[in-house]
Design an enzyme around this catalytic site. Structure first.
Site, short mmCIF file in Angstrom:
data_model
loop_
_atom_site.label_atom_id
_atom_site.label_comp_id
_atom_site.label_asym_id
_atom_site.label_seq_id
_atom_site.Cartn_x
_atom_site.Cartn_y
_atom_site.Cartn_z
N ALA A 139 0.85 -1.20 0.00
CA ALA A 139 0.00 0.00 0.00
C ALA A 139 0.89 1.25 0.00
O ALA A 139 1.82 1.35 -0.78
CB ALA A 139 -0.97 -0.03 1.18
N SER A 140 0.63 2.18 0.90
CA SER A 140 1.35 3.46 0.86
C SER A 140 2.80 3.38 1.32
O SER A 140 3.54 4.35 1.15
CB SER A 140 0.61 4.52 1.68
N VAL A 141 3.21 2.23 1.85
CA VAL A 141 4.64 2.07 2.15
C VAL A 141 5.44 2.09 0.85
O VAL A 141 6.64 2.35 0.84
CB VAL A 141 4.88 0.76 2.94
N SER A 142 4.75 1.84 -0.28
CA SER A 142 5.43 1.91 -1.58
C SER A 142 5.89 3.32 -1.91
O SER A 142 6.73 3.51 -2.79
CB SER A 142 4.50 1.39 -2.68
N LYS A 143 5.37 4.32 -1.21
CA LYS A 143 5.78 5.70 -1.49
C LYS A 143 7.29 5.90 -1.32
O LYS A 143 7.91 6.70 -2.01
CB LYS A 143 5.02 6.69 -0.60
#
Length: 240
Positions: free
Chosen positions: A78-82
């Site tokens: 999820a947003s850890v991919s940022k």
């Protein structure tokens, strides 16, 4: 989840003076208790001075067949991919393919109507851009998939106004990171996933990591963990 992380952190600090065997037993007891109370399902790795001192899996990867989690299970980030998106931008700057001081209109000229927003603003969540998900909830045909260019087109079509002047405030922004994904493709001439594979995953030996568009381009991934939400009755259901 934040309360869980805080609890484990406090527990880890409080048992730091104990021996390895005692620490392992206490950590396992805590996490097993949380799992039994349906408060945690997942993998845990705790490291000390760069060395793993505790690693264990709790629960299942798939509710339908009760396939158990293991330490090699693949999760969606999820947003850890940022952080990977941000690293790609840094690598492109290192290779002199862009500068974080560049205005985003250099790569996305359709957004030239907005006050000057830099790539750095996108990285730091200080662009002032409105949330694209709210715009799509109001104006998008839900039967259609949206890609990053569709976000640009939506911003233009709605002639959005910034929430604040770039650099003046901080506001977490999914919009900004979607645009960074597009900028990576414009600057590198490669698809986002291909660039990360070549420049990040392969050099770091990340053999079980990839960019996965689970709904747009589904594929079979070995040892994959499905995500769940608890409904009003406490029953785990798919977000789909």
């Amino acid at each position: 989840m934040n309360r869980f992380i805080t609890l484990v952190l406090c527990c880890t600090i409080s048992i730091a003076c104990l021996g390895q065997k005692d620490r392992t037993q206490i950590l396992d007891s805590l996490l097993s208790s949380l799992h039994e109370k349906n408060m945690f399902n997942g993998n845990v790795l705790i490291a000390e001075n760069g060395k793993a001192i505790f690693e264990k899996s709790y629960g299942v990867a798939d509710e339908s067949d009760q396939r158990p989690l293991n330490t090699k299970t693949v999760f969606e980030l999820a947003s850890v991919s940022k952080q990977f998106t941000a690293m790609a931008i840094v690598l492109l700057e290192k290779d002199q393919q862009l500068s974080i001081e560049d205005p985003i209109s250099k790569y996305i000229p359709e957004l030239a109507f907005l006050p000057s927003i830099s790539i750095k603003n996108l990285l730091q969540h200080t662009s002032g851009l409105p949330d694209y998900m709210e715009l799509f909830d109001k104006h998008w045909d839900k039967r259609q998939f949206a890609v990053n260019q569709d976000i640009v087109d939506m911003l233009v079509k709605q002639q959005v106004v910034l929430n604040f002047e770039p650099g003046e405030e901080f506001e977490y922004s999914n919009t900004g990171y979607a645009l960074l994904g597009l900028i990576i493709e414009k600057a590198s001439g490669m698809e986002y996933g291909s660039y990360l594979e070549k420049k990040v995953f392969k050099p770091l030996g990340m053999k079980n990591t990839q960019v996965y568009r689970s709904r747009y381009a589904p594929e079979k991934i070995k040892n994959y963990a499905l995500g769940y939400l608890a409904n009003d009755f406490g029953i785990k259901v798919s977000p789909d």
